[in-house]
Write a protein that holds these residues in place. Structure first.
Motif, PDB file in Angstrom:
ATOM      1  N   GLU A  96      86.163  37.209  53.154  1.00 19.85           N
ATOM      2  CA  GLU A  96      86.986  37.860  52.133  1.00 19.85           C
ATOM      3  C   GLU A  96      87.613  36.772  51.265  1.00 19.85           C
ATOM      4  O   GLU A  96      88.046  35.746  51.788  1.00 19.85           O
ATOM      5  N   CYS A  97      87.680  36.998  49.962  1.00 22.37           N
ATOM      6  CA  CYS A  97      88.296  35.980  49.108  1.00 22.37           C
ATOM      7  C   CYS A  97      88.846  36.591  47.829  1.00 22.37           C
ATOM      8  O   CYS A  97      88.218  37.481  47.243  1.00 22.37           O
ATOM      9  N   ILE A  98      90.011  36.111  47.410  1.00 22.43           N
ATOM     10  CA  ILE A  98      90.608  36.619  46.177  1.00 22.43           C
ATOM     11  C   ILE A  98      90.354  35.685  44.995  1.00 22.43           C
ATOM     12  O   ILE A  98      90.796  35.956  43.884  1.00 22.43           O
ATOM     13  N   ASN A  99      89.653  34.590  45.257  1.00 25.10           N
ATOM     14  CA  ASN A  99      89.356  33.650  44.164  1.00 25.10           C
ATOM     15  C   ASN A  99      87.975  33.928  43.580  1.00 25.10           C
ATOM     16  O   ASN A  99      87.087  34.421  44.274  1.00 25.10           O
ATOM     17  N   ASN A 100      87.824  33.562  42.335  1.00 22.01           N
ATOM     18  CA  ASN A 100      86.487  33.513  41.757  1.00 22.01           C
ATOM     19  C   ASN A 100      86.141  32.059  41.492  1.00 22.01           C
ATOM     20  O   ASN A 100      86.691  31.418  40.607  1.00 22.01           O
ATOM     21  N   CYS A 101      85.262  31.536  42.345  1.00 22.90           N
ATOM     22  CA  CYS A 101      84.747  30.181  42.152  1.00 22.90           C
ATOM     23  C   CYS A 101      83.274  30.379  41.812  1.00 22.90           C
ATOM     24  O   CYS A 101      82.531  30.931  42.628  1.00 22.90           O
ATOM     25  N   GLN A 102      82.895  29.955  40.641  1.00 22.40           N
ATOM     26  CA  GLN A 102      81.565  30.342  40.141  1.00 22.40           C
ATOM     27  C   GLN A 102      80.418  29.954  41.047  1.00 22.40           C
ATOM     28  O   GLN A 102      79.378  30.577  41.046  1.00 22.40           O
ATOM     29  N   TYR A 103      80.607  28.883  41.813  1.00 23.19           N
ATOM     30  CA  TYR A 103      79.523  28.307  42.619  1.00 23.19           C
ATOM     31  C   TYR A 103      79.472  28.881  44.030  1.00 23.19           C
ATOM     32  O   TYR A 103      78.644  28.456  44.823  1.00 23.19           O
ATOM     33  N   CYS A 104      80.348  29.807  44.391  1.00 23.73           N
ATOM     34  CA  CYS A 104      80.472  30.212  45.795  1.00 23.73           C
ATOM     35  C   CYS A 104      80.038  31.650  46.026  1.00 23.73           C
ATOM     36  O   CYS A 104      80.448  32.565  45.294  1.00 23.73           O
ATOM     37  N   GLY A 105      79.251  31.857  47.071  1.00 28.10           N
ATOM     38  CA  GLY A 105      78.771  33.191  47.421  1.00 28.10           C
ATOM     39  C   GLY A 105      79.892  34.154  47.792  1.00 28.10           C
ATOM     40  O   GLY A 105      79.740  35.366  47.683  1.00 28.10           O
ATOM     41  N   PHE A 106      81.042  33.627  48.229  1.00 27.19           N
ATOM     42  CA  PHE A 106      82.149  34.498  48.653  1.00 27.19           C
ATOM     43  C   PHE A 106      83.063  34.907  47.494  1.00 27.19           C
ATOM     44  O   PHE A 106      84.050  35.617  47.710  1.00 27.19           O
ATOM     45  N   SER A 107      82.760  34.468  46.284  1.00 28.81           N
ATOM     46  CA  SER A 107      83.606  34.791  45.123  1.00 28.81           C
ATOM     47  C   SER A 107      83.977  36.266  45.107  1.00 28.81           C
ATOM     48  O   SER A 107      83.148  37.130  45.391  1.00 28.81           O
ATOM     49  N   ARG A 108      85.198  36.525  44.735  1.00 22.72           N
ATOM     50  CA  ARG A 108      85.742  37.885  44.743  1.00 22.72           C
ATOM     51  C   ARG A 108      84.828  38.895  44.044  1.00 22.72           C
ATOM     52  O   ARG A 108      84.637  40.011  44.513  1.00 22.72           O
ATOM     53  N   ALA A 167      87.319  29.908  56.409  1.00 19.78           N
ATOM     54  CA  ALA A 167      87.622  31.260  55.908  1.00 19.78           C
ATOM     55  C   ALA A 167      87.856  31.208  54.409  1.00 19.78           C
ATOM     56  O   ALA A 167      88.326  30.198  53.872  1.00 19.78           O
ATOM     57  N   GLY A 168      87.537  32.314  53.744  1.00 21.85           N
ATOM     58  CA  GLY A 168      87.888  32.466  52.336  1.00 21.85           C
ATOM     59  C   GLY A 168      89.404  32.617  52.210  1.00 21.85           C
ATOM     60  O   GLY A 168      90.126  32.704  53.203  1.00 21.85           O
ATOM     61  N   GLU A 169      89.856  32.663  50.952  1.00 19.83           N
ATOM     62  CA  GLU A 169      91.310  32.777  50.718  1.00 19.83           C
ATOM     63  C   GLU A 169      91.662  34.249  50.505  1.00 19.83           C
ATOM     64  O   GLU A 169      91.280  34.840  49.485  1.00 19.83           O
ATOM     65  N   HIS A 170      92.350  34.819  51.469  1.00 18.45           N
ATOM     66  CA  HIS A 170      92.773  36.214  51.333  1.00 18.45           C
ATOM     67  C   HIS A 170      94.015  36.420  52.194  1.00 18.45           C
ATOM     68  O   HIS A 170      93.916  36.591  53.408  1.00 18.45           O
ATOM     69  N   GLN A 218      88.239  18.926  46.892  1.00 16.48           N
ATOM     70  CA  GLN A 218      88.762  19.183  45.544  1.00 16.48           C
ATOM     71  C   GLN A 218      87.715  19.907  44.703  1.00 16.48           C
ATOM     72  O   GLN A 218      88.017  20.426  43.658  1.00 16.48           O
ATOM     73  N   GLU A 219      86.486  19.914  45.147  1.00 16.22           N
ATOM     74  CA  GLU A 219      85.320  20.508  44.475  1.00 16.22           C
ATOM     75  C   GLU A 219      84.893  19.635  43.287  1.00 16.22           C
ATOM     76  O   GLU A 219      83.805  19.113  43.261  1.00 16.22           O
ATOM     77  N   THR A 220      85.767  19.511  42.282  1.00 20.67           N
ATOM     78  CA  THR A 220      85.511  18.539  41.209  1.00 20.67           C
ATOM     79  C   THR A 220      86.844  17.937  40.781  1.00 20.67           C
ATOM     80  O   THR A 220      87.878  18.616  40.782  1.00 20.67           O
ATOM     81  N   PRO A 276      94.454  31.943  43.081  1.00 17.95           N
ATOM     82  CA  PRO A 276      95.353  30.789  43.263  1.00 17.95           C
ATOM     83  C   PRO A 276      94.642  29.451  43.183  1.00 17.95           C
ATOM     84  O   PRO A 276      95.272  28.419  42.907  1.00 17.95           O
ATOM     85  N   LYS A 277      93.335  29.434  43.424  1.00 15.99           N
ATOM     86  CA  LYS A 277      92.621  28.155  43.424  1.00 15.99           C
ATOM     87  C   LYS A 277      92.548  27.538  42.029  1.00 15.99           C
ATOM     88  O   LYS A 277      92.154  26.378  41.871  1.00 15.99           O
ATOM     89  N   LYS A 278      92.924  28.296  41.012  1.00 18.22           N
ATOM     90  CA  LYS A 278      92.925  27.749  39.645  1.00 18.22           C
ATOM     91  C   LYS A 278      93.824  26.519  39.512  1.00 18.22           C
ATOM     92  O   LYS A 278      93.649  25.713  38.619  1.00 18.22           O
ATOM     93  N   GLY A 329      76.306  35.237  53.901  1.00 18.59           N
ATOM     94  CA  GLY A 329      76.687  33.837  54.121  1.00 18.59           C
ATOM     95  C   GLY A 329      77.235  33.206  52.852  1.00 18.59           C
ATOM     96  O   GLY A 329      77.039  33.708  51.747  1.00 18.59           O
ATOM     97  N   GLN A 330      77.910  32.058  53.028  1.00 17.02           N
ATOM     98  CA  GLN A 330      78.485  31.374  51.859  1.00 17.02           C
ATOM     99  C   GLN A 330      77.388  30.724  51.024  1.00 17.02           C
ATOM    100  O   GLN A 330      77.435  30.706  49.804  1.00 17.02           O
ATOM    101  N   PHE A 331      76.401  30.151  51.714  1.00 17.97           N
ATOM    102  CA  PHE A 331      75.270  29.510  51.026  1.00 17.97           C
ATOM    103  C   PHE A 331      74.138  29.386  52.029  1.00 17.97           C
ATOM    104  O   PHE A 331      74.339  29.586  53.236  1.00 17.97           O
TER     105      PHE A 331
HETATM  106  S1  SF4 Z   1      85.633  30.919  49.790  1.00 19.55           S
HETATM  107 FE1  SF4 Z   1      86.538  29.134  48.831  1.00 19.55          FE
HETATM  108  S2  SF4 Z   1      84.984  28.373  47.417  1.00 19.55           S
HETATM  109 FE2  SF4 Z   1      84.425  30.472  47.990  1.00 19.55          FE
HETATM  110  S3  SF4 Z   1      85.290  31.792  46.392  1.00 19.55           S
HETATM  111 FE3  SF4 Z   1      86.784  31.662  48.035  1.00 19.55          FE
HETATM  112  S4  SF4 Z   1      88.132  29.941  47.488  1.00 19.55           S
HETATM  113 FE4  SF4 Z   1      86.274  29.794  46.240  1.00 19.55          FE
END
Ligand code: SF4
Length: 376
Positions: free
Chosen positions: A59-71, A104-107, A157-159, A173-175, A333-335
């Motif tokens: 579960e995740c509340i962030n949108n990280c473009q590169y991640c399978g778990f993106s909200r 874990a994702g951020e939730h 830090q990712e980048t 919040p990851k912004k 899965g995440q990736f």
């Molecule tokens: S699990 Fe981590 S990298 Fe993936 S969307 Fe959530 S915060 Fe971003």
């Protein structure tokens, strides 16, 4: 607070590191690899620590473009309960692991600090080395996790490129770049004794990223001198959302980067995950790597099927109907993993290279002087 990233303020170590990242011919790379291998054996012997990730929740509340778990991704999600976490951990223990990374994702609702504390407390009774790769927290939130038995914290830090970071992290919040950047120092203040940092290669130009990562490491080594640091260099892998790498980072460049890090930071651990293919992992293992994952799954419940009955499809933070799922369906899965060998196969390969797979190198009893070392 991020003055240490200023490009004009490079220390002699970082200048040397920069020189070692410059394009070089095969003979020079071979010499660098030999220097790196020798430095690794001198400082770490033949030991390679093995660990496994245990995903608690996707579960995740962030949108990280590169991640399978993106909200916003429509994926099957689940958060394991403590009994399910223990089922997964016992499976890993039967495979030999005594070193587990909880991911874990951020939730805040599903993955609260109270939930994490419960998981760590239950695991600590059976698993000697527990690290966390979870949403960044405040010092006062980390402290109970350390007290419960977590000794390591991993936060990439990712980048380090602020504009790329802003583009990649579009909501949640990851912004906040600086909040994440200061996370290792908060973890140190809370008492974590092993801290892992890294960048996700493929988001920005690799040499610039590597120099910023080294600057961050150098800063942390100065500030948090009692902790042990590790560096990870994950490369982007296929995942839900189908994000494509923005920049190339070839195998040869990865070899060069690992060797340059080892030569410039001889005491820092270097981690290699199952994101990389078997042949490359085998080639890199003797050159500078100190820690490897093996047999990994990136979906919660991936080792045993735990939590399958609670799977639900979520997109844009809302549960939607998943229809009827096949009985053996797992969470997403995440990736994708590239090295799918079993932990035993990876350990055997290390042995054939003259290296030694170390499943356990820490016991809490060391601190109270009552350690009775067993071979497990
Ligand atoms: S699990 Fe981590 S990298 Fe993936 S969307 Fe959530 S915060 Fe971003």
């Amino acid at each position: 607070m991020s003055d240490f990233l200023t490009p004009s303020r490079l220390s002699p170590t970082i200048r040397k590191f920069q020189r070692l990242l410059a394009p070089m011919d095969n003979a020079r790379l071979e010499a660098l690899a030999q220097e790196s291998a020798a430095a690794t054996r001198r400082n770490f012997g033949k030991a390679i620590r093995l660990f496994a990730p245990l995903y608690l929740s996707n579960e995740c509340i962030n949108n990280c473009q590169y991640c399978g778990f993106s909200r916003d991704n429509a994926i099957l999600r689940v958060t394991l309960d403590v009994a399910e976490v223990m089922k997964e951990a016992r499976h890993l223990a039967r495979e030999g692991f005594r070193n587990i990374l909880l991911v874990a994702g951020e939730h805040p609702r599903f993955v609260s600090s109270g939930y994490l504390e419960e998981c760590v407390r239950a695991l600590a009774a059976e698993i000697p080395t527990i690290a966390l790769e979870v949403a960044p927290m405040e010092v006062h939130e980390y402290a109970p996790l350390v007290a419960a038995g977590a000794e390591g914290l991993v936060v990439y830090q990712e980048t380090y490129d602020r504009s790329v970071y802003a583009e990649m992290h579009t909501s949640g919040p990851k912004k906040d770049f600086d909040w994440r950047l200061a996370c290792p120092e908060r973890a140190y203040e809370a008492g974590f004794r092993r801290i892992g940092i890294g960048a996700l290669f493929g988001l920005a130009e690799w040499r610039t990223e590597a120099v910023a990562l080294a600057q961050h490491l150098e800063h942390l080594l100065r500030r948090c001198w009692k902790a042990q640091f590790t560096i990870s260099l994950p490369r982007l892998r296929p995942c839900a959302g189908e994000f494509e790498p923005r920049h190339r980072f070839e195998d040869r460049e990865m070899v060069q980067l690992i060797c340059a890090l080892r030569v410039c930071f001889p005491h820092v651990g270097l981690v290699l995950s199952t994101r990389e293919p078997a042949a490359l992992r085998d080639a890199l293992a003797p050159l500078g790597i100190t820690t490897m994952s093996a047999g990994s799954h990136t979906e919660p419940g991936g080792y045993t099927g735990a939590g399958q009955e609670n799977l639900h499809l979520t997109t844009r933070g809302k549960a939607v109907s998943a229809g009827t799922l096949a009985p053996d369906t797992l969470a997403t899965g995440q990736f994708e993993i590239a090295d799918e060998r079993s932990p035993a196969q990876v350990a055997a390969l290390l042995k054939s290279c003259g290296l030694e797979a170390v499943w356990k190198d820490w016991d809490a009893a060391i601190l109270d002087g009552s350690a009775a070392f067993s071979r497990d």
